[in-house]
Design an enzyme around this catalytic site. Sequence first.
Site, PDB file in Angstrom:
ATOM      1  N   SER A  85      -4.227   0.110  14.246  1.00 17.09           N
ATOM      2  CA  SER A  85      -5.130   1.297  14.309  1.00 17.09           C
ATOM      3  C   SER A  85      -5.753   1.184  15.974  1.00 17.09           C
ATOM      4  CB  SER A  85      -6.275   1.274  13.301  1.00 17.09           C
ATOM      5  OG  SER A  85      -7.275   2.384  13.458  1.00 17.09           O
ATOM      6  N   ASP A 113      -1.524  -7.307  -5.542  1.00 19.37           N
ATOM      7  CA  ASP A 113      -2.669  -7.303  -4.661  1.00 19.37           C
ATOM      8  C   ASP A 113      -2.185  -8.150  -3.623  1.00 19.37           C
ATOM      9  OD1 ASP A 113      -4.913  -7.938  -3.295  1.00 19.37           O
ATOM     10  OD2 ASP A 113      -6.258  -8.137  -5.065  1.00 19.37           O
ATOM     11  N   VAL A 114      -2.192  -7.695  -2.387  1.00 22.23           N
ATOM     12  CA  VAL A 114      -1.667  -8.401  -1.304  1.00 22.23           C
ATOM     13  C   VAL A 114      -2.568  -9.565  -0.670  1.00 22.23           C
ATOM     14  CG1 VAL A 114      -0.528  -6.535  -0.079  1.00 22.23           C
ATOM     15  CG2 VAL A 114      -2.888  -6.858   0.589  1.00 22.23           C
ATOM     16  N   ALA A 169     -10.095  -6.539  12.246  1.00 23.20           N
ATOM     17  CA  ALA A 169      -8.936  -7.025  11.383  1.00 23.20           C
ATOM     18  C   ALA A 169      -7.676  -6.223  12.178  1.00 23.20           C
ATOM     19  CB  ALA A 169      -9.119  -6.479  10.028  1.00 23.20           C
ATOM     20  N   LYS A 170      -7.841  -4.990  12.464  1.00 25.22           N
ATOM     21  CA  LYS A 170      -6.770  -4.117  13.041  1.00 25.22           C
ATOM     22  C   LYS A 170      -6.195  -4.968  14.636  1.00 25.22           C
ATOM     23  CE  LYS A 170      -5.782  -1.068  10.224  1.00 25.22           C
ATOM     24  NZ  LYS A 170      -4.687  -1.332   9.115  1.00 25.22           N
ATOM     25  N   TYR A 225     -13.211  -3.647  10.229  1.00 21.56           N
ATOM     26  CA  TYR A 225     -11.750  -3.094  10.378  1.00 21.56           C
ATOM     27  C   TYR A 225     -11.471  -3.249  11.709  1.00 21.56           C
ATOM     28  CZ  TYR A 225      -8.565   1.014   9.598  1.00 21.56           C
ATOM     29  OH  TYR A 225      -7.431   1.749   9.589  1.00 21.56           O
ATOM     30  N   GLY A 270       0.704  -1.253   0.113  1.00 28.32           N
ATOM     31  CA  GLY A 270      -0.016  -0.019   0.081  1.00 28.32           C
ATOM     32  C   GLY A 270       0.876   1.134   0.134  1.00 28.32           C
TER      33      GLY A 270
HETATM   34  P1  NAI Z   1      -4.742   5.013   1.985  1.00 20.03           P
HETATM   35  O1  NAI Z   1      -6.330   4.554   1.507  1.00 20.03           O
HETATM   36  O2  NAI Z   1      -4.357   6.283   1.683  1.00 20.03           O
HETATM   37  O3  NAI Z   1      -3.796   4.194   1.205  1.00 20.03           O
HETATM   38  C1  NAI Z   1      -3.993   2.977   1.225  1.00 20.03           C
HETATM   39  C2  NAI Z   1      -3.208   2.248   0.080  1.00 20.03           C
HETATM   40  O4  NAI Z   1      -3.368   0.773   0.056  1.00 20.03           O
HETATM   41  C3  NAI Z   1      -3.770   2.679  -1.361  1.00 20.03           C
HETATM   42  O5  NAI Z   1      -2.564   3.227  -2.170  1.00 20.03           O
HETATM   43  C4  NAI Z   1      -4.572   1.119  -1.627  1.00 20.03           C
HETATM   44  O6  NAI Z   1      -4.315   1.198  -3.338  1.00 20.03           O
HETATM   45  C5  NAI Z   1      -3.444   0.292  -1.257  1.00 20.03           C
HETATM   46  N1  NAI Z   1      -4.176  -1.076  -1.366  1.00 20.03           N
HETATM   47  C6  NAI Z   1      -5.503  -1.305  -0.661  1.00 20.03           C
HETATM   48  N2  NAI Z   1      -5.873  -2.537  -0.998  1.00 20.03           N
HETATM   49  C7  NAI Z   1      -4.743  -3.318  -1.489  1.00 20.03           C
HETATM   50  C8  NAI Z   1      -4.397  -4.531  -1.811  1.00 20.03           C
HETATM   51  N3  NAI Z   1      -5.221  -5.517  -2.022  1.00 20.03           N
HETATM   52  N4  NAI Z   1      -3.188  -4.827  -2.277  1.00 20.03           N
HETATM   53  C9  NAI Z   1      -2.274  -3.842  -2.419  1.00 20.03           C
HETATM   54  N5  NAI Z   1      -2.483  -2.572  -2.018  1.00 20.03           N
HETATM   55  C10 NAI Z   1      -3.841  -2.285  -1.476  1.00 20.03           C
HETATM   56  O7  NAI Z   1      -4.623   4.631   3.502  1.00 20.03           O
HETATM   57  P2  NAI Z   1      -3.647   5.539   4.535  1.00 20.03           P
HETATM   58  O8  NAI Z   1      -4.647   6.160   5.258  1.00 20.03           O
HETATM   59  O9  NAI Z   1      -2.418   5.811   3.962  1.00 20.03           O
HETATM   60  O10 NAI Z   1      -3.608   3.974   5.510  1.00 20.03           O
HETATM   61  C11 NAI Z   1      -2.590   3.146   5.471  1.00 20.03           C
HETATM   62  C12 NAI Z   1      -2.768   2.110   6.440  1.00 20.03           C
HETATM   63  O11 NAI Z   1      -2.698   2.901   7.920  1.00 20.03           O
HETATM   64  C13 NAI Z   1      -3.869   1.224   6.497  1.00 20.03           C
HETATM   65  O12 NAI Z   1      -3.680  -0.029   6.775  1.00 20.03           O
HETATM   66  C14 NAI Z   1      -5.027   1.864   7.230  1.00 20.03           C
HETATM   67  O13 NAI Z   1      -5.895   1.055   7.770  1.00 20.03           O
HETATM   68  C15 NAI Z   1      -3.911   2.464   8.486  1.00 20.03           C
HETATM   69  N6  NAI Z   1      -4.406   3.535   9.412  1.00 20.03           N
HETATM   70  C16 NAI Z   1      -4.644   4.785   8.582  1.00 20.03           C
HETATM   71  C17 NAI Z   1      -5.142   5.699   9.543  1.00 20.03           C
HETATM   72  C18 NAI Z   1      -5.647   7.028   9.228  1.00 20.03           C
HETATM   73  O14 NAI Z   1      -5.984   7.930   9.924  1.00 20.03           O
HETATM   74  N7  NAI Z   1      -5.250   7.528   7.869  1.00 20.03           N
HETATM   75  C19 NAI Z   1      -5.467   5.444  11.123  1.00 20.03           C
HETATM   76  C20 NAI Z   1      -5.126   4.047  11.638  1.00 20.03           C
HETATM   77  C21 NAI Z   1      -4.649   3.152  10.688  1.00 20.03           C
END
Ligand code: NAI
Length: 254
Positions: free
Chosen positions: A142, A63-64, A157-158, A154, A13
Amino acid sequence: MPGLHNRVALVTGGAQGIGAAVASRLAADGAKVGVLDLNAALAQRTADEIVAAGGSARAFGADVTRREEVSAVVDELVGEFGGLHILVNNAGVLRDNLLFKMSDDDWSTVMNVHLGGAFICSQLAQRHMVEQRYGRIISMSSTSALGNRGQSNYSAAKAGLQGLTKTLAIELGPYGVTANAIAPGFIETAMTSATAQRIGMTIDSLRESVAAALPVRRGGLPADIANAAAFLAGEEAGYVTGQVLYVDGGSELV
Ligand code: NAI
C-alpha cells in the site's frame, strides 16, 4: 489462447473488492482460480460469478492466519487443478487508530493478517512452485507503507510486505519463482468506505478530494489493480522480481 491458460492461481481475500477483481481477471485470462476468504459465502458468490462468465474457480472459506486451514486449501487446490503457479497475498483488515490509542490487539491483528498471512501462504505455496520450477507471488502492499496517520500497524505491515517480497525474490528466483508487490493508492472498495466513515466523510467526498490532488485526477478502481496483477502474474513478467509497483494515480509525486 489466453495468457494464463494451464495456470492455477490462489487469491486470498478474494471474496470482494480488489481480491475479487484480481481473481476474476486472472480467470478471464485463462487461469483456474482458488478464491480464499474468511467470508465463505461471499467467496462462493465470487467463484460462481467467475464460472458464470466462463472461467474456472473454486471457493474456500479459510483464515490466512491459520496454517492448517491454508495448508488444506493449497492441498485441495493442487489436487483438483493440478498445481499452483500464482499466489496473490491480498487478504487484509484495518484496525486504524492513533498510536496513543492503539491496542495490542489492533497491532497484532493487522500484523498477523497482512504480514503473517502472507508468510504462511507464501511458504505453503512455494513448495509447489519450487517443485514446478515456476511461480508468481504477488503481495498487496500500500502507499501507506510510506507512513499514514492512524495506521502505525497497517503501514508497518505493508512496509513489511515489501521486505518479505524482496527476500522471496532472492530466495526463490533460482527456481523460476518471481515475487513482486503492488502498492495501491486510494481504490474504491468496502475498505475505503470504512476509512471514509472513520474520518467523517462520505465515500463520494473522499473520492473527490483524493482525485483532486492526484495527477490523474480520479480515484482508483479494483480493475486498476487487477490490470497490474495480470501483468505480474504472466509468463512475460519473468524478468521482473523484487519490485514494488505503485498503482496510485501518481500520489507519491505530489
Ligand atoms: P476489502 O476489505 O474489500 O477485502 C478484504 C478481504 O479480505 C475481505 O473479503 C475479507 O473477508 C478478507 N479477509 C480479511 N481477513 C482475512 C483472513 N484472516 N483470512 C482470509 N481472508 C480475510 O479490502 P480491499 O480494499 O479489497 O483490499 C484488498 C487488499 O488491498 C488489502 O490487503 C488492502 O490492505 C490492500 N489495499 C487496499 C487499498 C484500497 O484503497 N482499497 C489501498 C492499498 C492497499
